[in-house]
Design an enzyme around this catalytic site. Structure first.
Site, PDB file in Angstrom:
ATOM      1  N   ASP A 162       0.844  -1.206   0.000  1.00  0.00           N
ATOM      2  CA  ASP A 162       0.000   0.000   0.000  1.00  0.00           C
ATOM      3  C   ASP A 162       0.876   1.252   0.000  1.00  0.00           C
ATOM      4  O   ASP A 162       0.582   2.232  -0.686  1.00  0.00           O
ATOM      5  CB  ASP A 162      -0.917  -0.014   1.228  1.00  0.00           C
ATOM      6  CG  ASP A 162      -1.711  -1.301   1.317  1.00  0.00           C
ATOM      7  OD1 ASP A 162      -2.478  -1.577   0.389  1.00  0.00           O
ATOM      8  OD2 ASP A 162      -1.537  -2.028   2.300  1.00  0.00           O
TER       9      ASP A 162
ATOM     10  N   HIS B 255      -4.656  -3.541   6.177  1.00  0.00           N
ATOM     11  CA  HIS B 255      -4.398  -3.765   4.746  1.00  0.00           C
ATOM     12  C   HIS B 255      -5.735  -4.126   4.102  1.00  0.00           C
ATOM     13  O   HIS B 255      -6.096  -5.290   3.946  1.00  0.00           O
ATOM     14  CB  HIS B 255      -3.376  -4.883   4.536  1.00  0.00           C
ATOM     15  CG  HIS B 255      -3.315  -5.313   3.093  1.00  0.00           C
ATOM     16  ND1 HIS B 255      -2.873  -4.478   2.094  1.00  0.00           N
ATOM     17  CD2 HIS B 255      -3.676  -6.466   2.477  1.00  0.00           C
ATOM     18  CE1 HIS B 255      -2.962  -5.108   0.928  1.00  0.00           C
ATOM     19  NE2 HIS B 255      -3.452  -6.310   1.140  1.00  0.00           N
TER      20      HIS B 255
HETATM   21  P1  NAX Z   1      -1.866 -18.154  -4.505  1.00  0.00           P
HETATM   22  O1  NAX Z   1      -3.255 -18.711  -4.359  1.00  0.00           O
HETATM   23  O2  NAX Z   1      -1.247 -18.082  -5.858  1.00  0.00           O
HETATM   24  O3  NAX Z   1      -0.869 -19.014  -3.595  1.00  0.00           O
HETATM   25  C1  NAX Z   1      -1.125 -19.299  -2.273  1.00  0.00           C
HETATM   26  C2  NAX Z   1      -0.437 -20.616  -1.966  1.00  0.00           C
HETATM   27  O4  NAX Z   1      -0.548 -20.836  -0.572  1.00  0.00           O
HETATM   28  C3  NAX Z   1      -1.060 -21.808  -2.673  1.00  0.00           C
HETATM   29  O5  NAX Z   1      -0.060 -22.511  -3.381  1.00  0.00           O
HETATM   30  C4  NAX Z   1      -1.633 -22.631  -1.526  1.00  0.00           C
HETATM   31  O6  NAX Z   1      -1.562 -24.030  -1.768  1.00  0.00           O
HETATM   32  C5  NAX Z   1      -0.732 -22.207  -0.380  1.00  0.00           C
HETATM   33  N1  NAX Z   1      -1.330 -22.410   0.941  1.00  0.00           N
HETATM   34  C6  NAX Z   1      -2.618 -22.286   1.321  1.00  0.00           C
HETATM   35  N2  NAX Z   1      -2.764 -22.622   2.592  1.00  0.00           N
HETATM   36  C7  NAX Z   1      -1.529 -22.927   3.054  1.00  0.00           C
HETATM   37  C8  NAX Z   1      -1.044 -23.356   4.296  1.00  0.00           C
HETATM   38  N3  NAX Z   1      -1.877 -23.553   5.317  1.00  0.00           N
HETATM   39  N4  NAX Z   1       0.272 -23.596   4.423  1.00  0.00           N
HETATM   40  C9  NAX Z   1       1.109 -23.439   3.386  1.00  0.00           C
HETATM   41  N5  NAX Z   1       0.706 -23.046   2.153  1.00  0.00           N
HETATM   42  C10 NAX Z   1      -0.600 -22.789   2.008  1.00  0.00           C
HETATM   43  O7  NAX Z   1      -1.890 -16.767  -3.778  1.00  0.00           O
HETATM   44  P2  NAX Z   1      -0.841 -15.561  -3.876  1.00  0.00           P
HETATM   45  O8  NAX Z   1      -1.218 -14.697  -5.021  1.00  0.00           O
HETATM   46  O9  NAX Z   1       0.530 -16.104  -3.814  1.00  0.00           O
HETATM   47  O10 NAX Z   1      -1.224 -14.742  -2.554  1.00  0.00           O
HETATM   48  C11 NAX Z   1      -0.965 -15.261  -1.272  1.00  0.00           C
HETATM   49  C12 NAX Z   1      -1.672 -14.441  -0.213  1.00  0.00           C
HETATM   50  O11 NAX Z   1      -1.200 -13.105  -0.226  1.00  0.00           O
HETATM   51  C13 NAX Z   1      -3.191 -14.341  -0.377  1.00  0.00           C
HETATM   52  O12 NAX Z   1      -3.800 -14.513   0.898  1.00  0.00           O
HETATM   53  C14 NAX Z   1      -3.397 -12.916  -0.806  1.00  0.00           C
HETATM   54  O13 NAX Z   1      -4.668 -12.436  -0.436  1.00  0.00           O
HETATM   55  C15 NAX Z   1      -2.297 -12.224  -0.058  1.00  0.00           C
HETATM   56  N6  NAX Z   1      -1.905 -10.891  -0.530  1.00  0.00           N
HETATM   57  C16 NAX Z   1      -1.538  -9.978   0.397  1.00  0.00           C
HETATM   58  C17 NAX Z   1      -1.077  -8.728   0.048  1.00  0.00           C
HETATM   59  C18 NAX Z   1      -0.657  -7.729   1.080  1.00  0.00           C
HETATM   60  O14 NAX Z   1      -0.329  -6.607   0.697  1.00  0.00           O
HETATM   61  N7  NAX Z   1      -0.605  -8.041   2.370  1.00  0.00           N
HETATM   62  C19 NAX Z   1      -1.034  -8.302  -1.369  1.00  0.00           C
HETATM   63  C20 NAX Z   1      -1.020  -9.443  -2.323  1.00  0.00           C
HETATM   64  C21 NAX Z   1      -1.891 -10.604  -1.955  1.00  0.00           C
HETATM   65  O15 NAX Z   1      -3.206 -10.325  -2.351  1.00  0.00           O
END
Ligand code: NAX
Length: 329
Positions: free
Chosen positions: A162, A190
């Site tokens: 952000d 966030h």
């Molecule tokens: P993806 O869906 O591409 O990847 C997430 C991965 O996490 C998947 O491979 C899944 O199998 C794995 N996963 C799920 N549960 C798990 C667990 N208990 N232990 C280990 N691995 C696990 O998502 P991606 O685009 O990489 O985003 C990841 C996270 O970042 C999401 O929650 C998203 O909302 C969050 N974000 C946060 C941001 C921030 O500024 N704080 C911005 C970007 C993003 O939106």
């Protein structure tokens, strides 16, 4: 004398952010060009993500990074967080169609209960944790509350994306390089309620409000643009922000690991300052005083507009805390 490697655990290693993030950590962008790392990667115990994580690891091998001292792959958080110096909690469930925010909070909250306990039981004594998986402030609060052995100050959530988004919007409006924008702090959650404090920011050393001189734009365009930027990226790309999120985490951890006078935004356990409820994880201005250790910068003035905005994002954080109250250990 050689520097001993840092153990860095990363969850969600097969995800979009993981793919952009891991090579940059291994290249030395997060912990510096002389600091070797051991990557401890975690994915859910399901064949597809496990196989995809192996593919990511194969590519990391194929980069022959001099700083990548070792790499281990896991389906169990207890093993993944073993002796970790840093835990980067990226993985979580995406919000599904028709899913309410409260359901997302509960589903992902359960992940962070387990991971907070696993960090507590297995990570190194001085372990630092940075949470990216959404809703990241509240997930971070849950993990920190489960990890009784480690100080709550060691748990931070990421609002750096952000901050970066807001800095670029201001720079583009003012027609200057982004390096001219300073002291731009994100307050609160966030989420679209966060407050990008343009009122204390400077552009080329002048107050941003003078450099831009367009209050209506600042209040009615800048703030919503920054708040809804994640949705705009999904609309344009068909996928959520990944390269910019990985880049933000590089900045978040780098600036927490390497002390400097720089003021940056991170979500930390609120001490009640700036009108936030004590104990929620709210983004505030900090300065890094020792590796992994920060001080909150107090005393930045907020006028009525700023106070109102902070009250809105604080209300959201308090309501998230109520939704997950049974997960706080
Ligand atoms: P993806 O869906 O591409 O990847 C997430 C991965 O996490 C998947 O491979 C899944 O199998 C794995 N996963 C799920 N549960 C798990 C667990 N208990 N232990 C280990 N691995 C696990 O998502 P991606 O685009 O990489 O985003 C990841 C996270 O970042 C999401 O929650 C998203 O909302 C969050 N974000 C946060 C941001 C921030 O500024 N704080 C911005 C970007 C993003 O939106």
């Amino acid at each position: 004398m050689s520097t001993s490697p840092l153990r860095v655990a990363v969850t969600g290693a097969a995800g979009q952010i993981g793919y952009s993030l891991l090579p940059r950590i291994a290249a030395g962008e997060m912990f510096g060009p002389d600091q070797p790392v051991i990557l401890q990667l975690l994915e859910i115990p399901v064949e597809g993500p496990q196989k995809a994580m192996k593919g990511v690891a194969m590519e990391l091998d194929d980069c022959a990074f001099p700083l990548l001292a070792d790499m281990t792959l896991h389906d169990d958080p207890n093993a993944a967080f073993g002796d970790a110096d840093w835990c980067l909690l990226v993985g979580s469930k995406p919000r599904g169609p028709g899913m309410e925010r409260a359901d997302l909070l509960k589903d992902n909250g359960a992940i962070f209960v387990g991971q907070g306990k696993a960090i507590d039981e297995n990570a190194a004594d001085g372990c630092r944790t940075a949470v990216v998986g959404n809703p990241c402030n509240t997930n971070c609060m849950i993990a920190a509350n489960q990890a009784k052995r480690l100080p709550a100050e060691n748990f931070t959530a990421m609002t750096r994306l952000d901050q970066n988004r807001a800095a670029t919007q201001l720079a583009q409006k003012a027609g200057v390089p982004v390096t001219e924008v300073e002291n731009l702090i994100i307050y609160g959650n966030h989420s679209p309620t966060m407050f990008a404090d343009f009122q204390n920011a400077t552009i080329g050393g002048k107050p941003a409000t003078e450099a831009i001189n367009d209050e209506a734009w600042l209040k009615q365009e800048f703030l919503p643009t920054v708040g809804k930027r994640g949705a705009a990226i999904i609309e344009a790309r068909g996928l959520s922000s990944a390269g910019s999120a990985a880049n933000a985490l590089i900045g978040h951890v780098h600036d927490l690991h390497i002390p400097s006078d720089k003021v940056h935004s991170i979500a930390v356990k609120s001490d009640g300052s700036y009108g936030f409820a004590e104990g929620v994880w709210a983004s505030v201005p900090v300065r890094t005083t020792a590796p992994g250790t920060y001080e909150v910068i107090h005393g930045l003035e907020q006028n009525d507009f700023g106070k109102e905005r902070i009250a809105i994002t604080n209300d959201e954080l308090v309501s998230e805390r109520e939704t997950v109250s049974d997960m706080l250990g």
